[in-house]
Design an enzyme around this catalytic site. Structure first.
Site, PDB file in Angstrom:
ATOM      1  N   HIS A  82      -4.322  -1.360  -6.199  1.00  0.00           N
ATOM      2  CA  HIS A  82      -5.033  -0.276  -5.530  1.00  0.00           C
ATOM      3  C   HIS A  82      -5.702   0.582  -6.597  1.00  0.00           C
ATOM      4  O   HIS A  82      -5.048   1.026  -7.541  1.00  0.00           O
ATOM      5  CB  HIS A  82      -4.071   0.558  -4.684  1.00  0.00           C
ATOM      6  CG  HIS A  82      -3.486  -0.219  -3.549  1.00  0.00           C
ATOM      7  ND1 HIS A  82      -2.336  -0.969  -3.671  1.00  0.00           N
ATOM      8  CD2 HIS A  82      -3.924  -0.398  -2.274  1.00  0.00           C
ATOM      9  CE1 HIS A  82      -2.077  -1.563  -2.518  1.00  0.00           C
ATOM     10  NE2 HIS A  82      -3.026  -1.231  -1.654  1.00  0.00           N
ATOM     11  N   CYS A  84       0.799  -1.234   0.000  1.00  0.00           N
ATOM     12  CA  CYS A  84       0.000   0.000   0.000  1.00  0.00           C
ATOM     13  C   CYS A  84       0.832   1.285   0.000  1.00  0.00           C
ATOM     14  O   CYS A  84       0.622   2.157  -0.856  1.00  0.00           O
ATOM     15  CB  CYS A  84      -0.965   0.015   1.180  1.00  0.00           C
ATOM     16  SG  CYS A  84      -1.863  -1.502   1.463  1.00  0.00           S
ATOM     17  N   LYS A 140     -14.243  -5.016   4.473  1.00  0.00           N
ATOM     18  CA  LYS A 140     -13.813  -5.781   3.307  1.00  0.00           C
ATOM     19  C   LYS A 140     -14.807  -6.888   2.997  1.00  0.00           C
ATOM     20  O   LYS A 140     -15.565  -7.336   3.863  1.00  0.00           O
ATOM     21  CB  LYS A 140     -12.429  -6.380   3.531  1.00  0.00           C
ATOM     22  CG  LYS A 140     -12.351  -7.374   4.680  1.00  0.00           C
ATOM     23  CD  LYS A 140     -10.974  -8.021   4.760  1.00  0.00           C
ATOM     24  CE  LYS A 140     -10.917  -9.053   5.880  1.00  0.00           C
ATOM     25  NZ  LYS A 140      -9.741  -9.910   5.803  1.00  0.00           N
ATOM     26  N   ARG A 172       5.265 -11.423   6.133  1.00  0.00           N
ATOM     27  CA  ARG A 172       4.454 -11.326   7.345  1.00  0.00           C
ATOM     28  C   ARG A 172       4.832 -12.436   8.307  1.00  0.00           C
ATOM     29  O   ARG A 172       5.010 -13.588   7.899  1.00  0.00           O
ATOM     30  CB  ARG A 172       2.962 -11.411   6.997  1.00  0.00           C
ATOM     31  CG  ARG A 172       2.519 -10.284   6.080  1.00  0.00           C
ATOM     32  CD  ARG A 172       1.082 -10.424   5.650  1.00  0.00           C
ATOM     33  NE  ARG A 172       0.744  -9.430   4.640  1.00  0.00           N
ATOM     34  CZ  ARG A 172      -0.415  -9.385   4.005  1.00  0.00           C
ATOM     35  NH1 ARG A 172      -1.345 -10.284   4.269  1.00  0.00           N
ATOM     36  NH2 ARG A 172      -0.648  -8.448   3.104  1.00  0.00           N
ATOM     37  N   ASP A 179      -1.756  -7.944  -6.275  1.00  0.00           N
ATOM     38  CA  ASP A 179      -2.198  -6.809  -5.469  1.00  0.00           C
ATOM     39  C   ASP A 179      -2.506  -5.616  -6.369  1.00  0.00           C
ATOM     40  O   ASP A 179      -1.854  -5.430  -7.400  1.00  0.00           O
ATOM     41  CB  ASP A 179      -1.091  -6.441  -4.477  1.00  0.00           C
ATOM     42  CG  ASP A 179      -1.586  -5.569  -3.343  1.00  0.00           C
ATOM     43  OD1 ASP A 179      -2.811  -5.402  -3.214  1.00  0.00           O
ATOM     44  OD2 ASP A 179      -0.743  -5.060  -2.587  1.00  0.00           O
ATOM     45  N   GLN A 202       1.257 -11.600  -3.881  1.00  0.00           N
ATOM     46  CA  GLN A 202      -0.126 -11.199  -4.131  1.00  0.00           C
ATOM     47  C   GLN A 202      -0.298 -10.592  -5.516  1.00  0.00           C
ATOM     48  O   GLN A 202       0.576  -9.877  -6.004  1.00  0.00           O
ATOM     49  CB  GLN A 202      -0.569 -10.153  -3.100  1.00  0.00           C
ATOM     50  CG  GLN A 202      -0.712 -10.672  -1.690  1.00  0.00           C
ATOM     51  CD  GLN A 202      -1.175  -9.577  -0.753  1.00  0.00           C
ATOM     52  OE1 GLN A 202      -0.645  -8.467  -0.767  1.00  0.00           O
ATOM     53  NE2 GLN A 202      -2.169  -9.872   0.059  1.00  0.00           N
ATOM     54  N   HIS A 227      -8.683  -1.571  -2.193  1.00  0.00           N
ATOM     55  CA  HIS A 227      -7.596  -2.550  -2.146  1.00  0.00           C
ATOM     56  C   HIS A 227      -8.185  -3.881  -2.594  1.00  0.00           C
ATOM     57  O   HIS A 227      -9.286  -4.238  -2.177  1.00  0.00           O
ATOM     58  CB  HIS A 227      -7.067  -2.738  -0.717  1.00  0.00           C
ATOM     59  CG  HIS A 227      -6.661  -1.478  -0.014  1.00  0.00           C
ATOM     60  ND1 HIS A 227      -5.361  -1.217   0.359  1.00  0.00           N
ATOM     61  CD2 HIS A 227      -7.391  -0.416   0.426  1.00  0.00           C
ATOM     62  CE1 HIS A 227      -5.306  -0.057   0.995  1.00  0.00           C
ATOM     63  NE2 HIS A 227      -6.530   0.446   1.048  1.00  0.00           N
TER      64      HIS A 227
END
Length: 582
Positions: A325, A274, A407, A303, A323, A321, A453
């Site tokens: 945005h 992010c 979410k 993580r 991923d 990911q 996201h």
């Protein structure tokens, strides 16, 4: 049976397990025995005694014996002193009693037959009849309270069902699940490696596993490009201040690795992408005409997962990911959210994962989050509008929100009906403000964008583990690391086999050749064990006809085919990403 009744059934059976254990090993220290999805467990400190699955028949016999005297559960409220006295030699129970008392909770004991335990309640009315259909499943180690700083306990898992038929069906599915276990198949198919020499939860994808990942990522990039995403690359570390600004350092720190000092400054390996995507947005002036702006990255983040939580590919300490945005105006959120959902649905359909349901993750009053009630309600309302506009059903789950916004999680069901949390879509009114993101509207004034996201497949590692189990290793041809295995009948057929391999390679078909001096039957069996999509057998007849004899992986004889015809057919199958028919 309703969920509450199932929970009561499972929790009651945990009591029965503990009662049997205490009769067989009276010095054992009890801890907790909750109901869980599809069953229950109880954690014990057996001290010097080593328990294994070989002890299960003895424990189950004792459970059946005890059950004959269980007519019901009787509860009574006790004072803290009485409770502590009852467990004077059990530090685990005393810790719970002190905690419950400090929180102002009532302390209750529940008894059935001669067995009594500290318990909040929630039991079946007639245990003698209700608990007959149980089975102990496995034994594992588990740290007390989930912390590796505490003692390792022995956790015994079991299950119980209202009827013997339901229990039998569940056990049948469990046997099938063991055959599909991605850890077993990953080893047999030579897909990945986990080794203590590298570190727990740190996955090494081997060449064949890397092919699967690359095919998934190629699909993702192709489809995202069609949908207007712009792809970026970002570093694996960044200044600690970035994650202080985003809120991760305050609210996500237990999942982050310790800072490292570089040039007298604190840096972190990234747990999320992010902040980097925020900086890319912020790097130049933005106009409302640019929105929605969809920034995507296939990136690895890091993580911390506790040792007891690690599990093959499903729980690792680095995740990759798909991923992205999406920076948009508030008026665009609903349509963008629907666009993400449609993309996610498309991907799942490609993999034959059409059976799923939706869960809306909301705040819990017990947790810390960014923002205020008004902002959270706006975000929740936007998600609900999108879901309702699509005409979709969903459940709500308090406490499953991200710390910056609600979410929507997608829970998929695999080929044998197991549920897996997969993709997620989140609406965020917070980070644009924290990073000072702006765009110029039609009137020349600045506004904050709203963020979506999204990670449609969750993590690539976890999704690959799910796919291995969903397909039982029998991947669709487009995804299969080895699409064709050429099996020469004898050494004199090797030259022709190699020429066939070159022709297939030139058509971008993944092909191997078995050059061993084994019988054809052995080569076929081994190719089937490797779960290759097709076997191409070559011998005298095939050389004479300039053909191959084709078998599907399940053994079906597809007959003699010209190389050109086989190539044409398999390329169609690959291009259309057809699912396996076996």
């Amino acid at each position: 049976m309703e969920d509450n009744n199932l929970d009561n059934l499972r929790h009651s059976c945990a009591h029965l397990l503990a009662a049997a254990v205490m009769e067989l090993w009276p010095k054992t220290l009890r801890t907790i025995g909750p109901s869980i999805e599809n069953g229950f467990y109880y954690d014990f400190d057996f001290e010097e005694v080593k328990i294994s699955e070989e002890d299960f028949p003895k424990i189950e016999d004792k459970m059946h014996e005890i059950l004959n005297s269980w007519e019901g559960f009787v509860g009574r409220e006790v004072l803290k002193e009485e409770a502590l006295n009852a467990y004077s030699d059990n530090d685990y129970k005393k810790e719970l009693i002190e905690e419950f008392a400090d929180d102002g909770q009532k302390l209750t004991f529940y008894k059935s037959g001669n067995y009594e335990d500290l318990c909040r309640g929630g039991h079946v009315e007639n245990p003698k009849e209700a608990l007959k259909n149980f089975k102990l499943l496995s034994v594992a180690g588990a740290y007390w309270r989930g912390s590796e700083k505490n003692k390792m306990l022995t956790r015994i898992y079991g299950t119980v069902f209202p009827s013997q038929e339901e229990l039998d069906e569940y056990l049948k599915n469990q046997d099938e699940a063991k055959k599909r276990d991605h850890r077993k198949l990953g080893r047999e198919l030579n897909l990945y490696l986990l080794t203590d020499e590298v570190g727990p939860g740190l996955l090494l994808l081997k060449p064949k596993g890397s092919i699967i990942r690359r095919e998934i990522e190629n699909l993702i990039i192709t489809e995202q490009t069609k949908r207007g995403y712009q792809h970026v690359y970002t570093p694996h570390i960044g200044r600690k201040k970035l994650w202080e600004t985003s809120g991760h350092w305050d609210l996500y720190r237990d999942k982050m690795y310790a800072p490292m000092k570089i040039d007298d400054e604190q840096y972190l390996v990234k747990p999320m992408n992010c902040p980097f995507h925020m900086m890319i947005y912020k790097s130049q002036p933005r106009s409302y005409r640019e929105l929605p702006l969809r920034i995507a990255e296939i990136a690895t983040v890091y993580r911390y997962e506790k040792p007891g939580e690690l599990s093959g590919m499903l729980r690792v300490r680095h995740i990759t990911q798909d991923d992205a945005h999406i920076f948009c105006r508030e008026s665009q959120v609903v349509d963008e959210f629907i666009g993400v959902f449609d993309y996610m649905s498309f991907l799942l359909k490609v993999f034959g994962l059409n059976n799923f349901y939706l869960r809306l993750g909301l705040r819990s009053p017990k947790e810390k989050y960014l923002g205020n009630d008004e902002v959270w309600k706006r975000a929740e309302d936007e998600i609900v509008k999108a879901i309702e506009k699509k005409g979709l059903k969903y459940t709500k789950s308090e406490g499953d929100a991200a710390f910056y916004g609600p979410k929507l999680d997608v829970i998929i069901k695999d080929a044998i009906g197991r549920e897996w949390q997969c993709g997620t879509i989140q609406v965020d009114f917070m980070l644009a403000d924290r990073f000072g993101l702006e765009y110029i509207n039609e009137e020349g004034k600045t506004e904050r964008p709203v963020l979506i996201h999204r990670a449609p497949l969750g993590s690539t590692e976890r999704f690959m583990g799910i796919l291995i189990e969903h397909f039982a290793g029998n991947f669709p041809t487009w995804l299969n690391p080895v699409q064709v295995k050429i099996l020469p009948i004898s050494e004199k057929h090797l030259e022709y086999a190699r020429s066939v391999m070159e022709k297939l390679k030139n058509e971008n078909i993944r092909v191997e050749i078995d050059e061993r001096s084994e019988t054809l039957g052995a080569k076929i069996r081994d190719a089937q064990m490797e779960k290759v999509s097709y076997m191409a057998i070559v011998g005298d007849k095939e050389i004479e006809n300039q053909s191959i004899s084709v078998r599907a992986r399940a053994g079906k004889d597809l007959g003699s085919q010209k190389i050109e015809d086989f190539t044409s057919n398999i390329k169609v199958e690959i291009g259309e990403k057809k699912l396996p028919q076996e």
